[in-house]
Each structure stands twice: as C-alpha cells, then as structure tokens.
Write a protein that holds these residues in place. Sequence first.
Motif, mmCIF file in Angstrom:
data_model
loop_
_atom_site.group_PDB
_atom_site.id
_atom_site.type_symbol
_atom_site.label_atom_id
_atom_site.label_comp_id
_atom_site.label_asym_id
_atom_site.label_seq_id
_atom_site.Cartn_x
_atom_site.Cartn_y
_atom_site.Cartn_z
ATOM 1 N N GLU A 191 -0.022 75.359 33.486
ATOM 2 C CA GLU A 191 -0.925 76.134 32.632
ATOM 3 C C GLU A 191 -2.071 76.774 33.405
ATOM 4 O O GLU A 191 -2.486 77.903 33.100
ATOM 5 C CB GLU A 191 -1.487 75.227 31.536
ATOM 6 C CG GLU A 191 -2.371 75.927 30.521
ATOM 7 C CD GLU A 191 -2.838 74.983 29.429
ATOM 8 O OE1 GLU A 191 -3.666 75.426 28.600
ATOM 9 O OE2 GLU A 191 -2.386 73.818 29.396
ATOM 10 N N PHE A 192 -2.577 76.071 34.436
ATOM 11 C CA PHE A 192 -3.813 76.531 35.079
ATOM 12 C C PHE A 192 -3.643 76.944 36.541
ATOM 13 O O PHE A 192 -4.634 77.173 37.222
ATOM 14 C CB PHE A 192 -4.872 75.422 35.008
ATOM 15 C CG PHE A 192 -5.295 75.064 33.611
ATOM 16 C CD1 PHE A 192 -5.992 75.969 32.825
ATOM 17 C CD2 PHE A 192 -4.973 73.828 33.067
ATOM 18 C CE1 PHE A 192 -6.377 75.641 31.538
ATOM 19 C CE2 PHE A 192 -5.354 73.482 31.781
ATOM 20 C CZ PHE A 192 -6.063 74.396 31.009
ATOM 21 N N SER A 193 -2.413 77.039 37.030
ATOM 22 C CA SER A 193 -2.228 77.298 38.462
ATOM 23 C C SER A 193 -2.031 78.770 38.806
ATOM 24 O O SER A 193 -1.554 79.096 39.886
ATOM 25 C CB SER A 193 -1.030 76.495 38.988
ATOM 26 O OG SER A 193 0.165 76.879 38.327
ATOM 27 N N THR A 194 -2.365 79.665 37.895
ATOM 28 C CA THR A 194 -2.219 81.097 38.175
ATOM 29 C C THR A 194 -3.567 81.717 38.539
ATOM 30 O O THR A 194 -4.617 81.251 38.106
ATOM 31 C CB THR A 194 -1.641 81.833 36.956
ATOM 32 O OG1 THR A 194 -2.500 81.611 35.831
ATOM 33 C CG2 THR A 194 -0.244 81.329 36.636
ATOM 34 N N TYR A 195 -3.502 82.767 39.355
ATOM 35 C CA TYR A 195 -4.702 83.488 39.777
ATOM 36 C C TYR A 195 -4.746 84.842 39.082
ATOM 37 O O TYR A 195 -3.704 85.460 38.814
ATOM 38 C CB TYR A 195 -4.706 83.702 41.292
ATOM 39 C CG TYR A 195 -4.820 82.427 42.096
ATOM 40 C CD1 TYR A 195 -6.061 81.893 42.416
ATOM 41 C CD2 TYR A 195 -3.679 81.760 42.548
ATOM 42 C CE1 TYR A 195 -6.172 80.732 43.167
ATOM 43 C CE2 TYR A 195 -3.784 80.592 43.293
ATOM 44 C CZ TYR A 195 -5.032 80.089 43.598
ATOM 45 O OH TYR A 195 -5.131 78.935 44.334
ATOM 46 N N GLU A 196 -5.962 85.309 38.826
ATOM 47 C CA GLU A 196 -6.126 86.582 38.131
ATOM 48 C C GLU A 196 -6.243 87.755 39.096
ATOM 49 O O GLU A 196 -6.277 88.901 38.664
ATOM 50 C CB GLU A 196 -7.375 86.530 37.234
ATOM 51 C CG GLU A 196 -7.280 85.495 36.120
ATOM 52 C CD GLU A 196 -8.535 85.448 35.272
ATOM 53 O OE1 GLU A 196 -9.503 86.179 35.617
ATOM 54 O OE2 GLU A 196 -8.561 84.699 34.284
ATOM 55 N N VAL A 197 -6.344 87.483 40.402
ATOM 56 C CA VAL A 197 -6.509 88.544 41.391
ATOM 57 C C VAL A 197 -5.316 88.525 42.339
ATOM 58 O O VAL A 197 -4.574 87.545 42.417
ATOM 59 C CB VAL A 197 -7.822 88.376 42.184
ATOM 60 C CG1 VAL A 197 -9.019 88.553 41.280
ATOM 61 C CG2 VAL A 197 -7.869 87.011 42.861
ATOM 62 N N ASP A 198 -5.134 89.639 43.063
ATOM 63 C CA ASP A 198 -4.006 89.770 43.976
ATOM 64 C C ASP A 198 -4.406 90.697 45.118
ATOM 65 O O ASP A 198 -5.200 91.625 44.922
ATOM 66 C CB ASP A 198 -2.780 90.331 43.241
ATOM 67 C CG ASP A 198 -1.497 90.152 44.032
ATOM 68 O OD1 ASP A 198 -1.294 90.910 45.002
ATOM 69 O OD2 ASP A 198 -0.699 89.252 43.687
ATOM 70 N N PHE A 199 -3.844 90.446 46.287
ATOM 71 C CA PHE A 199 -4.169 91.284 47.434
ATOM 72 C C PHE A 199 -3.673 92.720 47.283
ATOM 73 O O PHE A 199 -4.149 93.615 47.996
ATOM 74 C CB PHE A 199 -3.577 90.680 48.717
ATOM 75 C CG PHE A 199 -4.519 89.759 49.432
ATOM 76 C CD1 PHE A 199 -5.609 90.263 50.124
ATOM 77 C CD2 PHE A 199 -4.321 88.393 49.429
ATOM 78 C CE1 PHE A 199 -6.486 89.429 50.785
ATOM 79 C CE2 PHE A 199 -5.185 87.538 50.094
ATOM 80 C CZ PHE A 199 -6.283 88.056 50.768
ATOM 81 N N CYS A 200 -2.732 92.968 46.385
ATOM 82 C CA CYS A 200 -2.270 94.348 46.203
ATOM 83 C C CYS A 200 -3.364 95.226 45.615
ATOM 84 O O CYS A 200 -3.269 96.460 45.666
ATOM 85 C CB CYS A 200 -1.021 94.377 45.326
ATOM 86 S SG CYS A 200 -1.297 93.860 43.622
ATOM 87 N N ASP A 201 -4.423 94.605 45.067
ATOM 88 C CA ASP A 201 -5.552 95.386 44.548
ATOM 89 C C ASP A 201 -6.370 96.014 45.674
ATOM 90 O O ASP A 201 -7.140 96.951 45.429
ATOM 91 C CB ASP A 201 -6.476 94.495 43.717
ATOM 92 C CG ASP A 201 -5.746 93.826 42.565
ATOM 93 O OD1 ASP A 201 -4.795 94.440 42.043
ATOM 94 O OD2 ASP A 201 -6.125 92.703 42.190
ATOM 95 N N VAL A 202 -6.243 95.485 46.884
ATOM 96 C CA VAL A 202 -7.048 95.958 48.017
ATOM 97 C C VAL A 202 -6.283 97.069 48.715
ATOM 98 O O VAL A 202 -5.209 96.845 49.299
ATOM 99 C CB VAL A 202 -7.349 94.811 48.999
ATOM 100 C CG1 VAL A 202 -8.219 95.320 50.146
ATOM 101 C CG2 VAL A 202 -8.021 93.656 48.289
ATOM 102 N N ARG A 203 -6.818 98.277 48.679
ATOM 103 C CA ARG A 203 -6.190 99.413 49.360
ATOM 104 C C ARG A 203 -6.589 99.423 50.830
ATOM 105 O O ARG A 203 -7.755 99.221 51.172
ATOM 106 C CB ARG A 203 -6.626 100.726 48.699
ATOM 107 C CG ARG A 203 -6.295 100.833 47.229
ATOM 108 C CD ARG A 203 -4.778 100.790 47.006
ATOM 109 N NE ARG A 203 -4.424 100.827 45.600
ATOM 110 C CZ ARG A 203 -4.182 101.950 44.925
ATOM 111 N NH1 ARG A 203 -4.303 103.127 45.528
ATOM 112 N NH2 ARG A 203 -3.844 101.893 43.660
ATOM 113 N N GLY A 204 -5.608 99.676 51.677
ATOM 114 C CA GLY A 204 -5.885 99.694 53.117
ATOM 115 C C GLY A 204 -6.186 98.286 53.632
ATOM 116 O O GLY A 204 -5.726 97.281 53.090
ATOM 117 N N GLN A 205 -6.958 98.231 54.723
ATOM 118 C CA GLN A 205 -7.393 96.963 55.323
ATOM 119 C C GLN A 205 -6.220 96.055 55.688
ATOM 120 O O GLN A 205 -6.296 94.829 55.581
ATOM 121 C CB GLN A 205 -8.372 96.217 54.400
ATOM 122 C CG GLN A 205 -9.603 96.982 53.999
ATOM 123 C CD GLN A 205 -10.492 97.359 55.183
ATOM 124 O OE1 GLN A 205 -10.115 97.187 56.331
ATOM 125 N NE2 GLN A 205 -11.670 97.884 54.901
#
Length: 515
Positions: A191-205
């Motif tokens: 239930e609680f082991s998921t993240y709301e963010v992802d590295f695909c949100d970061v362009r470049g770098q």
Amino acid sequence: MLNGMLAKLKTFTLLGIDALPVDVEVDLSPAALPKTILVGLPETAVKESTHRVERAIVNSGFTRPQDRVVINLAPGDLPKQAPSFDLPISIGVLIGSGQFQSDRLDDYAIVGELALEGYTRPVKGALSMAIAAAAEGMKGIIVPAESAAEAAVVEDIEVIPVDSLVAAVGFLAGSLDIEPAPSRLEQLFDEFSTYEVDFCDVRGQEVAKRALTLAATGKHNLLMIGPPGSGKTMLAKRLPTILPRLTAAESIETTRIYSVLGQLRAGQPLLATRPFRSPHHTISEPGLVGGGSPPSPGEISKSHNGVLFLDELPEFNRKTLEVMRQPLEDGIVTISRALRTSTFPCNFMLIAAANPCPCGYRGDTRRQCNCTPPQIERYMGRISGPLLDRIDIHIEVPAVPFDELSGRASGTSSAAMREEVLAGRLAQAERFCDRTTRCNADMTSREVREFCKLDKSSRDLLRDSVEEMGLSARAHDKILRVARTIADLDGTETIQQVHLQEAVNYRLLDRDLWS
C-alpha cells in the motif's frame, strides 16, 4: 497479582528510541483523608497523570479509592516521561482497591494515555514498546486502539487494542474477548511502497543521473554544484526511487525513530519507502544530529536507511556541519549526558547541493557573475576540507539548455536506473556475502586493498592524480571505492583504467573550487 492491597503490573518507558521495562506498583492503605503519592523519578507529564487517572476512573463508572495510594514506578533511578503510564496506573489502582481481579497481568504489558472520560489516546513509541515486550518474553501488550496497527508490526506477540479503561478492565478480568490486532506487513508494503516522483520528470542532466546511479549503487555520498534552477533539488528528491526496496528489518528500524517522535503519518503505521529529509540551513546542531534532555533523534537519524539532502550547503553553520563528520563514518550518533548515553542509528546517504559562488552564476554562460575571487573563496571555504573528504562524488550540474527543456522526449526513468542499481547491488552482495559490509562505500581499508587491486598503468594514474590534487588518504580510498562501483555497473571483476579515470573525474572539484 493481588496481595492484600498491593497490585503490580508491567509497562514501558522510552529512553531515546528504546523502550525499557517498568514495574508499576500500587499500594493502598487506610488514611484519614484520600491522598495519592507518585514516586519513581516521574517527569511532569507523569506527575500530572494522577489527576487524569482519578477522573478517568470515576467517569468510567468505577469508584475512586478514599485511601492513601502510593504508586511506585520501578526502577527508581530511571526517568519516566510521557503520559503512557495513565492506563497501567489506573489498572493498578482498580486492582489494588479490590474492584476487579485478573490472572493475565503476568502475560500482558499495558501502555496508554487516558482522556478524562476514560477513553484511550495514542502513545508515542508503541512499536518500540511492542519490540521490548517481545524481547521480555511476554505474551502480549495492551495498547490504545489508535496505536495498535503500529505495535502489530511485531509478529511475535499479541497486540490487544482497547479504546477505553472499561475495555482494558474487561479484557484483563476475562469478561471481554478482544481479538489481537493483525500484523499486515505485506499489505502495508504493497500500500505504501510507491513513490510519487520519477527521474523521467527531469529533462537533460544525464551526466548527473549517471553519477546518482553510481551513488545509489555503492551508497556513496554526493555533492552537486551548479547554478540556481539547474535541477539539483529535483535530482536529489528522486534518488530514493532508484534505491533497493526497504527490507522488513530496515523498515522497522526506521519506523521506530518516527514512532518515538510521534511523526508517523496518520493511517500509516509503517514506513515502506526510504526516508528523504531536507532540513533548512538554519537548523541547529541538536536538530541535525540529535540532542535535548532526554536526548531525541535528529535529522540524520530520521534519514536512517534513506537520504539526507542538504541544499545550499555553504549556508549551513560550519560548526553544525562539523558535528556530522563522525556519524557519517560510523553510521551511529551517540549523545552523552551526565547520567546516561543514548545511541541512535544514522546509516544514511548524504546528498548535498551548492551554488558555485554567492550569486550562483559562476560558469553560467547565460548570466554574468560579479563575484570576486576572495568572495568565492570565503563562500566555498564554509565547507571544511574534512567534511568534503567524506563526500565520495562531486559533480557539476550545469543549466539545462532550452532545447532539452522544451523537448518532448522524457529523460531516463527511475525504473531503468533502478535496474542498473540492483544489478550493481547484486554484485556487491555476492562479494560481501560472508562479511558485515554490504556496499562498496562501507568497505574497510583492508577490504579496499583486497577488492580494489590495480594494474601498473592504473596505479600510475592514481598516483599522479593524488599528487596533483593533493588528496588525503581518505580521498584516495574513496576514489578506489567509487571505481569499484563503476566496475560493478560495467560487470567486470577487475578495476580497469577507464573505471579509475571516471572515479578521479568525480574528485575534480577538490582542485577547481577548493585548492
């Protein structure tokens, strides 16, 4: 356990993140006027419990004893704090005054705060208390209903949830059956082991993502330097998404810290994702490493098994940063006081970010930097050499070009990066299978010599780099540890020259900005 007018039962008190057993002894004797005496080194919150207990007893339908009541919390030299003694004291008074009897007091510990109406309120540290009850060999522990899910994480004992003093009395007297709270470890992780963010949100770098992959694989500390808005904070916040999933043991270790501080989220009795802490640069020394009286964990302990992100690193008080040096090496922090010493775990990854100068635009081709060399030296000089020595990887994070920002293609995802990390962690698990070391960053000097052997050309390269950059022995070993991680990601048993060259490049900021 009824002996004349004496009642005795078990409970716990918190010291740091540990729960220590306490015997609650209640003695009633005839007196001209009713009087309650509480002894056993109680703190203010415990002293006030006598007033709550009296009203909770009456408002629950029981009779307040019109006698002299002496309540002893043993051992007498151990400080007792928090209102979790309300429920055991109330039970002791009722048994001591002969209002009910129980043959379950030897099997169950009792903790809980009471409202004036006699209802229970949640307590801090229920998980630690349940662990301690299991270690004491007890059958179970009686806790407030709102704390039951947290305590039930411990599978070795029964956790009895009660919502009132009446319910606790009914269970102990045998007139009320209460089902133990179920342990839902697997369900909680799902239930609680998921993240709301992802590295695909970061362009470049992509270069920075490569460095973060290395850091996550070998559990290396990392420093990012770049202008404002280049994505340093975005990158750091997404680092937990590529780390291996928390094990049950790691989750309980970390949850205990948040439990004793009362900082678990409502409805989430267990931490299933790795913690990410980002304290403000105005934080004090006790706030960062822990302290107070009695000592409580700081931000580095809240980051245990996770990530501590220090943004705007030069803005932190230098003295505050210096007290973090030893915990970085040891993975624990010890807070010493006159009578007692508390030790908290703090095995975390340090990710730091800084601007290259006071204005932030040194080296940025789009903005002009007006900072003078002395200003830059003073700004960067706030970070001491010994602390920098403990950071394995230093990278520059430049501003992202417009074409990459506006492009439709997503960046490398967390899932793809996590696959590389897990492959590298698997290689380390095989290497250290019969040792206490788990990751390359934790290798001892002896293990560095054993697992980081170099051929002649690589040794010459390392010698030239150390002499040119003036690196310390610690930095020398950290280069080898990072090179070992790079080789693991490359799937090779030996460290090759290309691996060592990349590892040396991650120390170039030593020379460019601090020398």
